[in-house]
Design a protein around this motif. Structure first.
Motif, PDB file in Angstrom:
ATOM      1  N   TYR A   1      38.650  32.514  40.464  1.00 18.30           N
ATOM      2  CA  TYR A   1      38.888  33.828  41.063  1.00 18.30           C
ATOM      3  C   TYR A   1      39.785  34.718  40.190  1.00 18.30           C
ATOM      4  N   SER A   2      40.826  34.137  39.609  1.00 15.38           N
ATOM      5  CA  SER A   2      41.737  34.961  38.804  1.00 15.38           C
ATOM      6  C   SER A   2      41.052  35.483  37.543  1.00 15.38           C
ATOM      7  N   LYS A   3      40.169  34.682  36.962  1.00 13.28           N
ATOM      8  CA  LYS A   3      39.429  35.152  35.788  1.00 13.28           C
ATOM      9  C   LYS A   3      38.464  36.270  36.183  1.00 13.28           C
ATOM     10  N   MET A   4      37.855  36.121  37.337  1.00 12.79           N
ATOM     11  CA  MET A   4      36.967  37.171  37.859  1.00 12.79           C
ATOM     12  C   MET A   4      37.750  38.472  38.044  1.00 12.79           C
ATOM     13  N   GLN A   5      38.951  38.368  38.600  1.00 13.51           N
ATOM     14  CA  GLN A   5      39.811  39.537  38.791  1.00 13.51           C
ATOM     15  C   GLN A   5      40.179  40.168  37.446  1.00 13.51           C
ATOM     16  N   THR A   6      40.474  39.337  36.468  1.00 12.87           N
ATOM     17  CA  THR A   6      40.821  39.838  35.138  1.00 12.87           C
ATOM     18  C   THR A   6      39.653  40.603  34.532  1.00 12.87           C
ATOM     19  N   VAL A   7      38.460  40.051  34.636  1.00  7.93           N
ATOM     20  CA  VAL A   7      37.269  40.724  34.115  1.00  7.93           C
ATOM     21  C   VAL A   7      37.089  42.072  34.810  1.00  7.93           C
TER      22      VAL A   7
ATOM     23  N   SER B   1      30.580  44.977  27.235  1.00  5.32           N
ATOM     24  CA  SER B   1      30.787  43.592  27.633  1.00  5.32           C
ATOM     25  C   SER B   1      31.556  42.818  26.566  1.00  5.32           C
ATOM     26  N   SER B   2      31.265  43.065  25.298  1.00  3.19           N
ATOM     27  CA  SER B   2      31.956  42.338  24.224  1.00  3.19           C
ATOM     28  C   SER B   2      33.427  42.733  24.139  1.00  3.19           C
ATOM     29  N   GLU B   3      33.752  44.004  24.371  1.00 10.72           N
ATOM     30  CA  GLU B   3      35.150  44.440  24.375  1.00 10.72           C
ATOM     31  C   GLU B   3      35.911  43.829  25.554  1.00 10.72           C
ATOM     32  N   VAL B   4      35.257  43.757  26.692  1.00  7.13           N
ATOM     33  CA  VAL B   4      35.879  43.138  27.866  1.00  7.13           C
ATOM     34  C   VAL B   4      36.139  41.664  27.581  1.00  7.13           C
ATOM     35  N   MET B   5      35.181  40.985  26.960  1.00  8.11           N
ATOM     36  CA  MET B   5      35.356  39.564  26.633  1.00  8.11           C
ATOM     37  C   MET B   5      36.521  39.347  25.678  1.00  8.11           C
ATOM     38  N   LYS B   6      36.666  40.228  24.687  1.00  5.27           N
ATOM     39  CA  LYS B   6      37.801  40.113  23.759  1.00  5.27           C
ATOM     40  C   LYS B   6      39.112  40.211  24.520  1.00  5.27           C
TER      41      LYS B   6
ATOM     42  N   VAL C   1      28.165  41.704  35.407  1.00  2.77           N
ATOM     43  CA  VAL C   1      27.407  40.452  35.473  1.00  2.77           C
ATOM     44  C   VAL C   1      27.232  39.841  34.079  1.00  2.77           C
ATOM     45  N   GLU C   2      26.933  40.669  33.074  1.00  2.00           N
ATOM     46  CA  GLU C   2      26.796  40.158  31.704  1.00  2.00           C
ATOM     47  C   GLU C   2      28.099  39.527  31.223  1.00  2.00           C
ATOM     48  N   THR C   3      29.207  40.183  31.515  1.00  2.00           N
ATOM     49  CA  THR C   3      30.505  39.666  31.097  1.00  2.00           C
ATOM     50  C   THR C   3      30.805  38.345  31.797  1.00  2.00           C
ATOM     51  N   LEU C   4      30.510  38.271  33.081  1.00  2.29           N
ATOM     52  CA  LEU C   4      30.723  37.019  33.814  1.00  2.29           C
ATOM     53  C   LEU C   4      29.814  35.917  33.279  1.00  2.29           C
ATOM     54  N   ASP C   5      28.593  36.273  32.894  1.00  4.75           N
ATOM     55  CA  ASP C   5      27.688  35.295  32.288  1.00  4.75           C
ATOM     56  C   ASP C   5      28.271  34.746  30.988  1.00  4.75           C
ATOM     57  N   LYS C   6      28.904  35.611  30.211  1.00  3.15           N
ATOM     58  CA  LYS C   6      29.534  35.160  28.967  1.00  3.15           C
ATOM     59  C   LYS C   6      30.748  34.276  29.255  1.00  3.15           C
TER      60      LYS C   6
END
Length: 166
Positions: A112-118, A133-138, A93-98
Motif C-alpha cells: 500500500y505505501s508503495k502504491m501511495q508513493t507512485v 511512467s519512467s520518470e515516476v519509476m526513477k 497502471v503502467e507504472t504499477l506494472d513496472k
C-alpha cells in the motif's frame, strides 16, 4: 483539478481512495459506494466517462478503466481534459506494472505505501505532477533507496554498541 482517485475491486472493496477535497470519512465511504454502484451496473461496451455532478458537485466528471479485478477511477472538475485523465489512469497502471511485474490486487493490498508513493509522484494535491511512467519509476526507486538507507542507520553509536561491561 482532480478531486479523487479510487481503486476498487469488482466487489466494491476500496483498495485505494484518495480525496483531494476534504470529505469526512462517512462521506468518503458513501461516495465510494455510489461510484461503485454506477460502475458495476454499466455494460462493458459503453463510454468510460460519466458526469459525477450528483456525487461530487457541479461540473464534476468521472473517468474509469476496468483492468482484471480492479476499477481505476479519477474524479475531476471541468478544468481537466477527459482523455488526459484516461491517459493518466494508463500511466498509473503502467507504472504499477513496472513496480510489481504485472500488478494485481494483492500487490496493491500488500504494498500500500508503495502504491501511495507512485500515486503521489503522479498526482499531488489534486494537480498532475508527472505523466511519464519512467520518470515516476526513477523517483519511486530513489525514494525506496532512501527508505532502505534510513532503515539501516543504527540509532546506537558503534562505540556504545561495542561496549561490554567489566
Amino acid at each position: 483539478m482532480i478531486k479523487a482517485v479510487m481503486v476498487m475491486n469488482t466487489q466494491g472493496k476500496p483498495r485505494l481512495a484518495k480525496f483531494y477535497d476534504f470529505q469526512p470519512v462517512e462521506k468518503q465511504q458513501e461516495l465510494i459506494r455510489s461510484v461503485f454502484s454506477v460502475l458495476c451496473s454499466r455494460p462493458e461496451n459503453v463510454s468510460n466517462f460519466l458526469e459525477a455532478d450528483s456525487f461530487f458537485g457541479p461540473e464534476s466528471r468521472l473517468v474509469y478503466k476496468h483492468y482484471a479485478t480492479l476499477y481505476f477511477v479519477l474524479v475531476f472538475d471541468s478544468s481537466e481534459n477527459e482523455l488526459a485523465m484516461l491517459d493518466l489512469i494508463q500511466v498509473l497502471v503502467e507504472t504499477l506494472d513496472k513496480c510489481f511485474s504485472n500488478v494485481c490486487e494483492l500487490d496493491i493490498v500488500f504494498n500500500y505505501s508503495k502504491m501511495q508513493t507512485v500515486l503521489d509522484e503522479i498526482v499531488f494535491g489534486g494537480q498532475v505532477l508527472e505523466t511519464s511512467s519512467s520518470e515516476v519509476m526513477k523517483a519511486v526507486e530513489d525514494i525506496s533507496k532512501l527508505d532502505a538507507a534510513s532503515n539501516s542507520i543504527s540509532l546506537v553509536p558503534k562505540s556504545v554498541s561495542g561496549w561490554r561491561g567489566r
